[in-house]
Design a protein around this motif. Structure first.
Motif, PDB file in Angstrom:
ATOM      1  N   GLU A  77      -4.868  -8.490  -1.184  1.00 27.50           N
ATOM      2  CA  GLU A  77      -4.507  -7.322  -0.382  1.00 27.50           C
ATOM      3  C   GLU A  77      -5.346  -6.112  -0.789  1.00 27.50           C
ATOM      4  O   GLU A  77      -5.808  -5.342   0.053  1.00 27.50           O
ATOM      5  CB  GLU A  77      -3.020  -7.010  -0.534  1.00 27.50           C
ATOM      6  CG  GLU A  77      -2.104  -8.064   0.069  1.00 27.50           C
ATOM      7  CD  GLU A  77      -0.644  -7.659   0.008  1.00 27.50           C
ATOM      8  OE1 GLU A  77      -0.377  -6.443   0.016  1.00 27.50           O
ATOM      9  OE2 GLU A  77       0.217  -8.552  -0.044  1.00 27.50           O
ATOM     10  N   LYS A  78      -5.540  -5.944  -2.080  1.00 23.26           N
ATOM     11  CA  LYS A  78      -6.349  -4.820  -2.573  1.00 23.26           C
ATOM     12  C   LYS A  78      -7.790  -4.948  -2.113  1.00 23.26           C
ATOM     13  O   LYS A  78      -8.441  -3.949  -1.763  1.00 23.26           O
ATOM     14  CB  LYS A  78      -6.303  -4.770  -4.097  1.00 23.26           C
ATOM     15  CG  LYS A  78      -4.959  -4.395  -4.687  1.00 23.26           C
ATOM     16  CD  LYS A  78      -5.013  -4.431  -6.204  1.00 23.26           C
ATOM     17  CE  LYS A  78      -3.670  -4.172  -6.844  1.00 23.26           C
ATOM     18  NZ  LYS A  78      -3.742  -4.282  -8.327  1.00 23.26           N
TER      19      LYS A  78
ATOM     20  N   THR B  59      -3.209   1.740   3.576  1.00 29.02           N
ATOM     21  CA  THR B  59      -3.328   0.674   2.583  1.00 29.02           C
ATOM     22  C   THR B  59      -1.963   0.135   2.156  1.00 29.02           C
ATOM     23  O   THR B  59      -1.888  -0.898   1.506  1.00 29.02           O
ATOM     24  CB  THR B  59      -4.093   1.168   1.334  1.00 29.02           C
ATOM     25  OG1 THR B  59      -3.461   2.359   0.839  1.00 29.02           O
ATOM     26  CG2 THR B  59      -5.533   1.475   1.667  1.00 29.02           C
TER      27      THR B  59
ATOM     28  N   ARG C  94      -0.174   4.500  -0.753  1.00 33.40           N
ATOM     29  CA  ARG C  94       0.711   3.411  -1.188  1.00 33.40           C
ATOM     30  C   ARG C  94       1.993   4.020  -1.760  1.00 33.40           C
ATOM     31  O   ARG C  94       1.951   4.773  -2.721  1.00 33.40           O
ATOM     32  CB  ARG C  94      -0.008   2.543  -2.221  1.00 33.40           C
ATOM     33  CG  ARG C  94      -1.123   1.688  -1.621  1.00 33.40           C
ATOM     34  CD  ARG C  94      -2.092   1.217  -2.672  1.00 33.40           C
ATOM     35  NE  ARG C  94      -3.032   2.271  -3.052  1.00 33.40           N
ATOM     36  CZ  ARG C  94      -3.882   2.193  -4.071  1.00 33.40           C
ATOM     37  NH1 ARG C  94      -3.871   1.126  -4.829  1.00 33.40           N
ATOM     38  NH2 ARG C  94      -4.707   3.176  -4.340  1.00 33.40           N
TER      39      ARG C  94
ATOM     40  N   THR D  83      -0.053  -0.777   9.296  1.00 34.08           N
ATOM     41  CA  THR D  83      -0.261  -1.384   7.981  1.00 34.08           C
ATOM     42  C   THR D  83      -0.814  -2.795   8.197  1.00 34.08           C
ATOM     43  O   THR D  83      -0.901  -3.272   9.330  1.00 34.08           O
ATOM     44  CB  THR D  83       1.062  -1.467   7.193  1.00 34.08           C
ATOM     45  OG1 THR D  83       2.008  -2.237   7.947  1.00 34.08           O
ATOM     46  CG2 THR D  83       1.630  -0.071   6.929  1.00 34.08           C
ATOM     47  N   LYS D  84      -1.146  -3.472   7.115  1.00 36.06           N
ATOM     48  CA  LYS D  84      -1.759  -4.800   7.225  1.00 36.06           C
ATOM     49  C   LYS D  84      -0.898  -5.785   8.007  1.00 36.06           C
ATOM     50  O   LYS D  84      -1.403  -6.578   8.795  1.00 36.06           O
ATOM     51  CB  LYS D  84      -2.033  -5.370   5.823  1.00 36.06           C
ATOM     52  CG  LYS D  84      -3.286  -4.825   5.175  1.00 36.06           C
ATOM     53  CD  LYS D  84      -3.545  -5.470   3.833  1.00 36.06           C
ATOM     54  CE  LYS D  84      -2.638  -4.913   2.757  1.00 36.06           C
ATOM     55  NZ  LYS D  84      -2.838  -3.477   2.512  1.00 36.06           N
TER      56      LYS D  84
ATOM     57  N   SER E 241       1.028  -2.081   2.337  1.00 36.29           N
ATOM     58  CA  SER E 241       1.035  -3.417   2.943  1.00 36.29           C
ATOM     59  C   SER E 241       2.084  -3.585   4.033  1.00 36.29           C
ATOM     60  O   SER E 241       1.817  -4.122   5.098  1.00 36.29           O
ATOM     61  CB  SER E 241       1.248  -4.473   1.857  1.00 36.29           C
ATOM     62  OG  SER E 241       0.141  -4.511   0.990  1.00 36.29           O
TER      63      SER E 241
ATOM     64  N   CYS F 143     -11.267   0.491   3.907  1.00 39.28           N
ATOM     65  CA  CYS F 143     -11.517   1.914   3.634  1.00 39.28           C
ATOM     66  C   CYS F 143     -13.009   2.210   3.529  1.00 39.28           C
ATOM     67  O   CYS F 143     -13.450   3.317   3.827  1.00 39.28           O
ATOM     68  CB  CYS F 143     -10.810   2.335   2.341  1.00 39.28           C
ATOM     69  SG  CYS F 143      -9.004   2.387   2.468  1.00 39.28           S
TER      70      CYS F 143
ATOM     71  N   ASP G  38      -5.785   5.860   2.137  1.00 42.15           N
ATOM     72  CA  ASP G  38      -5.272   5.150   0.962  1.00 42.15           C
ATOM     73  C   ASP G  38      -3.954   5.795   0.568  1.00 42.15           C
ATOM     74  O   ASP G  38      -3.919   6.790  -0.149  1.00 42.15           O
ATOM     75  CB  ASP G  38      -6.269   5.224  -0.198  1.00 42.15           C
ATOM     76  CG  ASP G  38      -5.746   4.518  -1.445  1.00 42.15           C
ATOM     77  OD1 ASP G  38      -4.969   3.561  -1.292  1.00 42.15           O
ATOM     78  OD2 ASP G  38      -6.095   4.938  -2.566  1.00 42.15           O
TER      79      ASP G  38
ATOM     80  N   ASP H  29      -8.001  -3.906   1.503  1.00 48.44           N
ATOM     81  CA  ASP H  29      -7.921  -2.440   1.597  1.00 48.44           C
ATOM     82  C   ASP H  29      -9.237  -1.779   1.214  1.00 48.44           C
ATOM     83  O   ASP H  29      -9.678  -0.827   1.865  1.00 48.44           O
ATOM     84  CB  ASP H  29      -6.804  -1.911   0.695  1.00 48.44           C
ATOM     85  CG  ASP H  29      -5.412  -2.215   1.225  1.00 48.44           C
ATOM     86  OD1 ASP H  29      -5.286  -2.369   2.453  1.00 48.44           O
ATOM     87  OD2 ASP H  29      -4.480  -2.311   0.416  1.00 48.44           O
TER      88      ASP H  29
END
Length: 396
Positions: A325-326, A283, A239, A303-304, A285, A333, A237, A329
């Motif tokens: 998106e959250k 996480t 960001r 990444t995504k 994006s 995770c 995680d 993630d």
């Protein structure tokens, strides 16, 4: 002048030895970092735990006394706590719980529950516990809804003193949950709301089929890319926007830090013994240049945007879909082989709870990265090592 072949061979061997020695010195800078012998970097998952709670049952004679409405906000790490509190309150008040909508941080980021979560699973899980209305009755409007602020991990005492009087007076209420702190400690034993809270937090939310399909396809992609590590991968995680706000991009390290930058995470993973073939999911994006230091040591960092199915990117990576998106993630995770929280907070705490329940207890927290040695407790999450997470009150 004739050249003796033996001299040429000796010279070549000497040069080769120096090159090898140089490579050994350079590798030693990373590969010979001390590894805690008590930590297996690819620990096998344990068995999923069984729920310890007894599903509470409503008496048939119990009639709904009114409605409790609320919204899910700020991301999935908040959703699980908001659901738990809403279920506890609705049951205590003998009220009907109205299926919530989902609201992101941006005004335009608003969606129905069914667009993210499985409605039928939610209703089924609460059958006999609280009554659930899939839509808000037309007779309820903002004029006859009293907004009530609710602290996360609400207690019976708080409900009785601060919520019930308003509910009896108004008949219908709207909850606004706030989080005075990240509190995931185990419950006090024999609490009357233990079972309801456990059910609400761990037994109600499942992704709807399309969102779950995106998560599954991304997981499969990462496992394919992880052939050299038996299909295993790490989820971190990390960001960039949050790291910048918290000033986490420096290289200093201490046990009191609440976040770690890309270079610190890279060195931490190398210290534990992960090699350059290790696959990492972030996480974050979209790629940011500040992540290059991590990719230099771990080229298989994604990444995504790089692993999401092409036909899903427009919908799930749109700038107004940050909530989706959250959610992705959170579940990535929760299901990875190893989870590393570079940022402390509720996301880390609730991912840890979901992992503990499913037996995925390999949660490694950066600590004292610059030190030459450390004990396993410096790395393994205290939620696991000390078993002080709420999940251990709900599962056994």
């Amino acid at each position: 002048m004739a050249v003796d072949p033996r001299q040429v061979l000796a010279g070549v061997l000497s040069i080769t030895m120096f090159v090898m020695l140089g490579d050994m010195i350079k590798r030693d800078h990373f590969d010979s970092l001390p590894v805690d012998s008590e930590i297996s970097i690819w620990k096998e998952d344990g068995e999923s735990l069984n729920s310890c709670w007894t599903k509470p049952v409503l008496e048939e004679a119990d009639e709904s006394q009114g409605y409790v409405t609320f919204s899910l906000t700020n991301g999935p790490e908040y959703h699980v706590s908001q659901i738990a509190d809403a279920v506890v309150i609705a049951r205590y008040l003998h009220a009907t719980l109205v299926l919530p909508d989902i609201r992101g941080t941006e005004p335009a980021d608003k969606r129905k529950f069914v667009q993210v979560y499985d409605v039928e699973q939610f209703v089924k899980s609460l059958d006999g516990v609280v009554k659930v209305a899939k839509s808000q009755p037309s007779k309820i409007s903002g004029r006859n809804l009293a907004v009530v602020k609710v602290p996360s991990r609400v207690t019976e005492e708080h409900i009785a003193e601060n919520i019930e009087p308003i509910f009896r007076s108004k008949g219908n209420i709207r909850l606004a949950t706030y989080f005075p702190s990240v509190n995931m400690k185990k419950m006090k034993e024999n609490s009357n709301i233990d079972s309801t809270a456990c059910l609400g937090m761990f037994g109600t939310l499942e992704l709807q089929p399309e969102v779950n399909g995106v998560v599954e396809s991304m997981m499969e992609r990462l496992r394919t890319l992880s052939r050299k590590s038996n299909g295993q991968f790490i989820a971190v995680d990390l960001r960039v926007d949050i790291l910048e706000k918290k000033s986490c991009q420096g290289n200093s390290a201490s046990k009191s830090k609440s976040c770690y930058g890309p270079q610190e995470i890279a060195m931490f993973l190398r210290k534990l013994g992960f090699n350059k073939d290790t696959t990492i999911y972030l996480t974050q994006s979209r790629w940011d240049s500040s992540l290059d230091t991590l990719k230099d040591l771990f080229p298989r960092t994604y990444t995504k945007e790089s692993i999401m199915p092409i036909n899903k990117k427009a919908k799930f990576l749109d700038t107004q879909n940050s909530e989706l998106e959250k959610v992705i993630d959170f579940y990535m995770c929760s299901q990875s082989d190893v989870f590393v929280p570079a940022i402390s907070g509720l996301f880390y705490a609730n991912v840890a709870g979901k992992r503990i329940a499913s037996g995925k207890t390999q949660i490694l927290v950066p600590a004292d990265i610059a030190g030459s040695s450390a004990s396993s407790t410096d790395y393994l999450s205290h939620y696991v090592s000390k078993k002080n997470h709420l999940a251990y009150s709900c599962f056994c």
